[in-house]
Write a protein that holds these residues in place. Structure first.
Motif, PDB file in Angstrom:
ATOM      1  N   ILE A  85       0.801   9.324   0.095  1.00 56.93           N
ATOM      2  CA  ILE A  85       1.834   9.182   1.172  1.00 56.93           C
ATOM      3  C   ILE A  85       2.255  10.383   1.847  1.00 56.93           C
ATOM      4  O   ILE A  85       2.260  11.436   1.347  1.00 56.93           O
ATOM      5  CB  ILE A  85       3.105   8.573   0.846  1.00 56.93           C
ATOM      6  N   THR A  86       2.961  10.326   3.322  1.00 57.03           N
ATOM      7  CA  THR A  86       3.468  11.399   3.858  1.00 57.03           C
ATOM      8  C   THR A  86       5.031  11.353   4.162  1.00 57.03           C
ATOM      9  O   THR A  86       5.639  10.334   3.895  1.00 57.03           O
ATOM     10  CB  THR A  86       2.607  11.790   5.223  1.00 57.03           C
ATOM     11  N   GLN A  87       5.565  12.319   4.600  1.00 56.01           N
ATOM     12  CA  GLN A  87       6.830  12.642   4.856  1.00 56.01           C
ATOM     13  C   GLN A  87       7.436  11.543   5.953  1.00 56.01           C
ATOM     14  O   GLN A  87       8.402  10.959   5.939  1.00 56.01           O
ATOM     15  CB  GLN A  87       7.640  14.027   4.710  1.00 56.01           C
ATOM     16  N   GLU A  88       6.675  11.681   6.892  1.00 58.30           N
ATOM     17  CA  GLU A  88       6.678  10.843   8.217  1.00 58.30           C
ATOM     18  C   GLU A  88       6.894   9.425   7.568  1.00 58.30           C
ATOM     19  O   GLU A  88       7.753   8.667   8.112  1.00 58.30           O
ATOM     20  CB  GLU A  88       5.849  11.211   9.009  1.00 58.30           C
ATOM     21  N   ILE A 102      10.924   1.342  -0.620  1.00 53.18           N
ATOM     22  CA  ILE A 102      10.014   2.337   0.165  1.00 53.18           C
ATOM     23  C   ILE A 102       8.427   2.141  -0.325  1.00 53.18           C
ATOM     24  O   ILE A 102       7.533   1.816   0.463  1.00 53.18           O
ATOM     25  CB  ILE A 102      10.279   3.730   0.330  1.00 53.18           C
ATOM     26  N   ARG A 103       8.538   2.171  -1.740  1.00 53.19           N
ATOM     27  CA  ARG A 103       7.141   1.915  -2.313  1.00 53.19           C
ATOM     28  C   ARG A 103       6.368   0.653  -1.839  1.00 53.19           C
ATOM     29  O   ARG A 103       5.167   0.182  -1.904  1.00 53.19           O
ATOM     30  CB  ARG A 103       7.200   2.039  -3.625  1.00 53.19           C
ATOM     31  N   ALA A 104       7.529  -0.463  -1.928  1.00 50.77           N
ATOM     32  CA  ALA A 104       6.847  -1.801  -1.602  1.00 50.77           C
ATOM     33  C   ALA A 104       6.471  -2.092  -0.184  1.00 50.77           C
ATOM     34  O   ALA A 104       5.593  -2.622   0.041  1.00 50.77           O
ATOM     35  CB  ALA A 104       7.915  -2.784  -1.808  1.00 50.77           C
ATOM     36  N   ASN A 130       8.157   9.627  -8.384  1.00 49.14           N
ATOM     37  CA  ASN A 130       8.368  10.951  -8.201  1.00 49.14           C
ATOM     38  C   ASN A 130       8.552  11.436  -6.700  1.00 49.14           C
ATOM     39  O   ASN A 130       9.167  12.065  -6.236  1.00 49.14           O
ATOM     40  CB  ASN A 130       7.757  11.849  -9.167  1.00 49.14           C
ATOM     41  N   THR A 131       7.158  11.057  -6.221  1.00 46.93           N
ATOM     42  CA  THR A 131       6.917  11.528  -4.889  1.00 46.93           C
ATOM     43  C   THR A 131       7.732  10.978  -3.821  1.00 46.93           C
ATOM     44  O   THR A 131       8.359  11.673  -2.948  1.00 46.93           O
ATOM     45  CB  THR A 131       5.591  11.287  -4.540  1.00 46.93           C
TER      46      THR A 131
END
Length: 318
Positions: free
Chosen positions: A5-8, A29-31, A39-40
């Protein structure tokens, strides 16, 4: 495999959650993203929170916002940020605990997997050894199968030969059986004929034996009569011999007397007649003795008849 994944992406999902009046968390967010490690996502979420104050300050610095509204909004925002920070810290603590539990579980799972891998390696090694043994045994079995196939072909050839030999022997046996049956029937017929002849001979011999026995009894009676007559004749002969002896003595005496007495012709004639009579009686007795000796011959015939009867009895008993 899903890409990183990215920050955006994290910022967009967090803004969408805030707009929907929801608190952005790592799980949400992961969902939403469907990927990303805890962690990320947690690190990127902290970055989003840090950038959130800068973006709010830019909003508050707009010229068209009144000072009172800006202060009120800033106060509300501060309270919201403080509450968000407390919630974020609590959520972070929960996430850290969950992460620690996950790490512990992963550690345990790793140990389990390591044990399983070691066992799998041992099994793989054992399986390799077993495969080698199986391949060796398979090669031995293949050689044995080839040998047995050769032996089977040889046995089949032997079987065919033996079957042919059996057929020949069966044919010879049938022929021999027919010959033996014919010979046995002929022998049985010969035996029956011999038995019939033997029975006929036995019957004839029995009849002859009965006849000989009757003849024997008759001859015995005749022999007894002849013996009696012979004894009488012997006695007569002895008397005649004694009389002849006396007559001879008398004749000698008469001859002597005639020699001395020439005048006695009548006495001489009488003596001569007496001598002639004694001689005739002696001849008659001698003839009777000859006849009696001839009559004694049936005894030999009777003995032969007894011997023949014994032979017939022996045949009958056999």
């Amino acid at each position: 495999m899903p890409k990183g994944i990215t920050q955006e992406q994290v910022n967009a999902v967090a803004d969408a959650l805030v707009t929907a009046s929801e608190r952005p968390t790592v799980e949400k967010i992961r969902a939403q993203l469907g990927t990303g490690s805890p962690n990320t996502v947690s690190r990127m979420l902290e970055t989003w929170r840090g950038a959130l104050a800068t973006r709010l300050g830019q909003v508050l610095a707009l010229p068209d916002v009144p000072a009172e509204a800006g202060q009120a909004f800033a106060e509300v925002w501060r309270l919201a940020v403080g509450h968000a920070e407390s919630l974020a810290q609590a959520s972070l603590a929960q996430e850290q605990n969950a992460l620690l539990a996950a790490q512990t579980s992963l550690t345990q799972e790793r140990k389990i997997w390591e044990i399983a891998v070691a066992e799998a390696q041992g099994l793989a090694q054992s399986a390799g050894q077993a495969r080698e043994v199986a391949e060796t045994r398979l090669a031995d079995v293949q050689r044995l199968v080839e040998q047995q196939a050769g032996q089977l072909a040889e046995l089949m050839q032997q079987r065919d030969g033996l079957q042919q030999r059996v057929d020949q022997l069966a044919e010879a046996f049938d022929t021999h059986k027919s010959v033996v049956t014919t010979e046995r029937e002929a022998l049985a017929a010969h035996v029956r004929a011999v038995e019939d002849r033997a029975h006929a001979e036995i019957d004839r011999a029995r009849e002859e034996t009965k006849t000989l026995q009757a003849t024997l009894r008759q001859k015995e009676q005749e022999t007894s009569a002849v013996a009696s007559r012979l004894e009488t004749a012997v006695a007569s002969v002895r008397a005649a011999e004694h009389l002849a002896t006396e007559q001879g003595a008398r004749a000698k005496t008469l001859e002597q007397q005639l020699a001395r007495m020439d005048g006695l012709p009548a006495a001489l004639i009488a003596s001569q007649r007496a001598l002639q009579a004694a001689t005739r009686r002696e001849s008659t007795l001698q003839t009777k003795l000859d006849k009696l000796s001839k009559v004694s011959k049936p005894n030999a015939i009777v003995k032969k008849g007894n011997q023949r009867q014994d032979i017939l009895q022996e045949r009958t008993s056999d």
